[in-house]
Design a protein around this motif. Structure first.
Motif, mmCIF file in Angstrom:
data_model
loop_
_atom_site.group_PDB
_atom_site.id
_atom_site.type_symbol
_atom_site.label_atom_id
_atom_site.label_comp_id
_atom_site.label_asym_id
_atom_site.label_seq_id
_atom_site.Cartn_x
_atom_site.Cartn_y
_atom_site.Cartn_z
ATOM 1 N N MET A 295 0.801 -1.257 0.037
ATOM 2 C CA MET A 295 -0.053 -0.085 0.059
ATOM 3 C C MET A 295 1.017 1.167 -0.036
ATOM 4 S SD MET A 295 -2.613 1.744 2.680
ATOM 5 C CE MET A 295 -1.114 2.587 3.692
ATOM 6 N N LEU A 296 1.953 1.265 0.669
ATOM 7 C CA LEU A 296 2.868 2.286 0.655
ATOM 8 C C LEU A 296 3.340 2.849 -0.545
ATOM 9 C CD1 LEU A 296 4.970 1.858 3.970
ATOM 10 C CD2 LEU A 296 2.799 3.329 3.314
ATOM 11 N N ILE A 297 3.694 1.726 -1.475
ATOM 12 C CA ILE A 297 4.182 2.015 -2.817
ATOM 13 C C ILE A 297 2.990 2.676 -3.702
ATOM 14 C CG2 ILE A 297 4.927 0.966 -4.793
ATOM 15 C CD1 ILE A 297 6.523 -1.107 -3.170
ATOM 16 N N LEU A 298 1.878 2.208 -3.380
ATOM 17 C CA LEU A 298 0.719 2.757 -4.433
ATOM 18 C C LEU A 298 0.595 4.125 -3.598
ATOM 19 C CD1 LEU A 298 -1.736 -0.274 -4.451
ATOM 20 C CD2 LEU A 298 -0.193 0.673 -6.235
ATOM 21 N N ALA A 299 0.508 4.331 -2.515
ATOM 22 C CA ALA A 299 0.519 5.692 -1.835
ATOM 23 C C ALA A 299 1.158 6.612 -2.451
ATOM 24 C CB ALA A 299 0.428 5.609 -0.461
ATOM 25 N N LEU A 300 2.573 6.453 -2.406
ATOM 26 C CA LEU A 300 3.548 7.258 -3.144
ATOM 27 C C LEU A 300 3.464 7.407 -4.597
ATOM 28 C CD1 LEU A 300 6.654 5.958 -1.484
ATOM 29 C CD2 LEU A 300 5.777 7.987 -1.037
ATOM 30 N N ALA A 301 2.946 6.480 -5.443
ATOM 31 C CA ALA A 301 2.602 6.660 -6.524
ATOM 32 C C ALA A 301 1.476 7.705 -6.923
ATOM 33 C CB ALA A 301 2.420 5.162 -7.490
ATOM 34 N N GLY A 302 0.445 7.427 -5.932
ATOM 35 C CA GLY A 302 -0.452 8.507 -6.127
ATOM 36 C C GLY A 302 -0.433 9.691 -5.716
ATOM 37 N N ALA A 303 0.418 9.849 -4.758
ATOM 38 C CA ALA A 303 0.921 11.336 -4.516
ATOM 39 C C ALA A 303 1.666 11.954 -5.513
ATOM 40 C CB ALA A 303 1.923 11.195 -3.074
ATOM 41 N N LEU A 304 2.660 11.300 -6.120
ATOM 42 C CA LEU A 304 3.365 11.809 -7.172
ATOM 43 C C LEU A 304 2.434 12.228 -8.559
ATOM 44 C CD1 LEU A 304 6.566 9.759 -7.254
ATOM 45 C CD2 LEU A 304 6.414 12.149 -6.414
ATOM 46 N N LEU A 305 1.653 11.236 -8.649
ATOM 47 C CA LEU A 305 0.543 11.399 -9.894
ATOM 48 C C LEU A 305 -0.379 12.473 -9.601
ATOM 49 C CD1 LEU A 305 -0.263 7.741 -10.763
ATOM 50 C CD2 LEU A 305 0.840 9.454 -12.270
ATOM 51 N N TYR A 306 -0.586 12.706 -8.629
ATOM 52 C CA TYR A 306 -1.726 14.013 -8.159
ATOM 53 C C TYR A 306 -0.845 15.324 -8.288
ATOM 54 C CZ TYR A 306 -5.841 16.063 -6.550
ATOM 55 O OH TYR A 306 -7.078 17.054 -6.784
ATOM 56 N N ARG A 307 0.243 15.244 -7.756
ATOM 57 C CA ARG A 307 1.071 16.321 -7.786
ATOM 58 C C ARG A 307 1.612 16.625 -9.183
ATOM 59 N NH1 ARG A 307 1.379 20.992 -7.236
ATOM 60 N NH2 ARG A 307 3.441 22.083 -7.402
ATOM 61 N N ILE A 308 1.720 15.951 -10.104
ATOM 62 C CA ILE A 308 1.736 16.170 -11.393
ATOM 63 C C ILE A 308 0.537 16.591 -12.100
ATOM 64 C CG2 ILE A 308 1.996 15.178 -13.991
ATOM 65 C CD1 ILE A 308 3.863 13.002 -12.606
ATOM 66 N N ARG A 309 -0.580 16.179 -11.462
ATOM 67 C CA ARG A 309 -1.913 16.942 -12.047
ATOM 68 C C ARG A 309 -2.027 18.280 -11.370
ATOM 69 N NH1 ARG A 309 -5.488 19.455 -9.891
ATOM 70 N NH2 ARG A 309 -4.518 19.086 -7.905
ATOM 71 N N GLY A 310 -1.184 18.736 -10.552
ATOM 72 C CA GLY A 310 -1.388 19.783 -9.766
ATOM 73 C C GLY A 310 -0.367 20.834 -10.515
ATOM 74 N N GLY A 311 0.252 20.541 -11.430
ATOM 75 C CA GLY A 311 1.394 21.325 -11.991
ATOM 76 C C GLY A 311 2.884 21.067 -11.984
ATOM 77 N N TRP A 312 3.294 19.916 -11.388
ATOM 78 C CA TRP A 312 4.473 19.521 -10.945
ATOM 79 C C TRP A 312 5.588 19.537 -12.252
ATOM 80 C CZ3 TRP A 312 6.452 15.260 -7.265
ATOM 81 C CH2 TRP A 312 7.639 15.431 -6.625
ATOM 82 N N LEU A 313 4.904 18.917 -13.213
ATOM 83 C CA LEU A 313 5.592 18.768 -14.628
ATOM 84 C C LEU A 313 4.746 19.668 -15.613
ATOM 85 C CD1 LEU A 313 6.413 14.985 -14.805
ATOM 86 C CD2 LEU A 313 7.835 17.190 -14.023
ATOM 87 N N PRO A 314 5.450 20.353 -16.508
ATOM 88 C CA PRO A 314 4.586 21.141 -17.492
ATOM 89 C C PRO A 314 4.066 20.296 -18.563
ATOM 90 C CG PRO A 314 6.918 21.401 -18.042
ATOM 91 C CD PRO A 314 6.986 20.261 -16.578
ATOM 92 N N THR A 315 2.663 20.064 -18.622
ATOM 93 C CA THR A 315 2.051 19.286 -19.645
ATOM 94 C C THR A 315 1.534 20.307 -20.327
ATOM 95 O OG1 THR A 315 -0.017 19.474 -18.185
ATOM 96 C CG2 THR A 315 1.323 17.777 -17.731
ATOM 97 N N GLY A 316 1.363 21.602 -20.392
ATOM 98 C CA GLY A 316 0.780 22.547 -21.304
ATOM 99 C C GLY A 316 -0.805 22.485 -21.265
#
Length: 168
Positions: free
Chosen positions: A1-22
């Motif tokens: 579960m911890l690995i999944l939670a970390l993956a979810g955290a990173l993906l949601y932060r990308i959604r929030g603007g961490w990486l420029p998707t344009g």
């Protein structure tokens, strides 16, 4: 579960603007498509379960939460922003669980109220020096921490609810 939670955290932060998707919609897809795959994989349902969960997650992201995102810093009413964020989180989680058509998962929507706690905590964690966002602008630290916590919370709860995934 911890690995999944970390993956979810990173993906949601990308959604929030961490990486420029344009594109806001592309950034939302970065979150929603893997969330659909996660729901499909953990639930053992048909492929349509994942598609429906991804669409539901995307629709959930259309519910605006920027009103309460600062947890009372603009309005001075932290409790009101907290209630708003809890309601938005519960609605988003309820939408993701809806395609599973399993009444025993009612508590997943309730766990969505944890969005308020994640954003409340996010406003209390200091940001590392030099942390930059897309376009090399300084990160809005409270929002960044809040998004990491909320993304991890979501995938952590989903992994417990759907797969009975163990903590380690």
């Amino acid at each position: 579960m911890l690995i999944l939670a970390l993956a979810g955290a990173l993906l949601y932060r990308i959604r929030g603007g961490w990486l420029p998707t344009g594109s806001t919609q592309l950034a939302r897809a970065v979150w929603c498509l893997p969330t659909g795959v996660l729901v499909w994989w953990l639930s053992g349902g048909g492929w349509w379960t994942g598609v429906a969960a991804a669409v539901a997650a995307f629709l959930g992201l259309m519910i605006p939460h920027n009103y309460g995102q600062d947890m009372g810093r603009m309005t001075g009413r932290e409790w009101l922003d907290g209630l708003y964020m809890a309601a938005v989180g519960a609605a988003r989680f309820g939408l993701i669980a809806l395609p599973l058509a399993d009444p025993s998962l009612w508590w997943v929507a309730v766990a969505g109220a944890g969005q308020a706690l994640c954003y409340w905590l996010g406003w209390r964690i200091p940001v590392p020096a030099g942390w930059l966002n897309d376009g090399n602008k300084p990160v809005d630290a409270p929002t960044a921490w809040s998004e990491l916590l909320w993304g991890g919370w979501q995938w952590g709860v989903l992994s417990i609810a759907l797969g009975g995934v163990e903590l380690w």
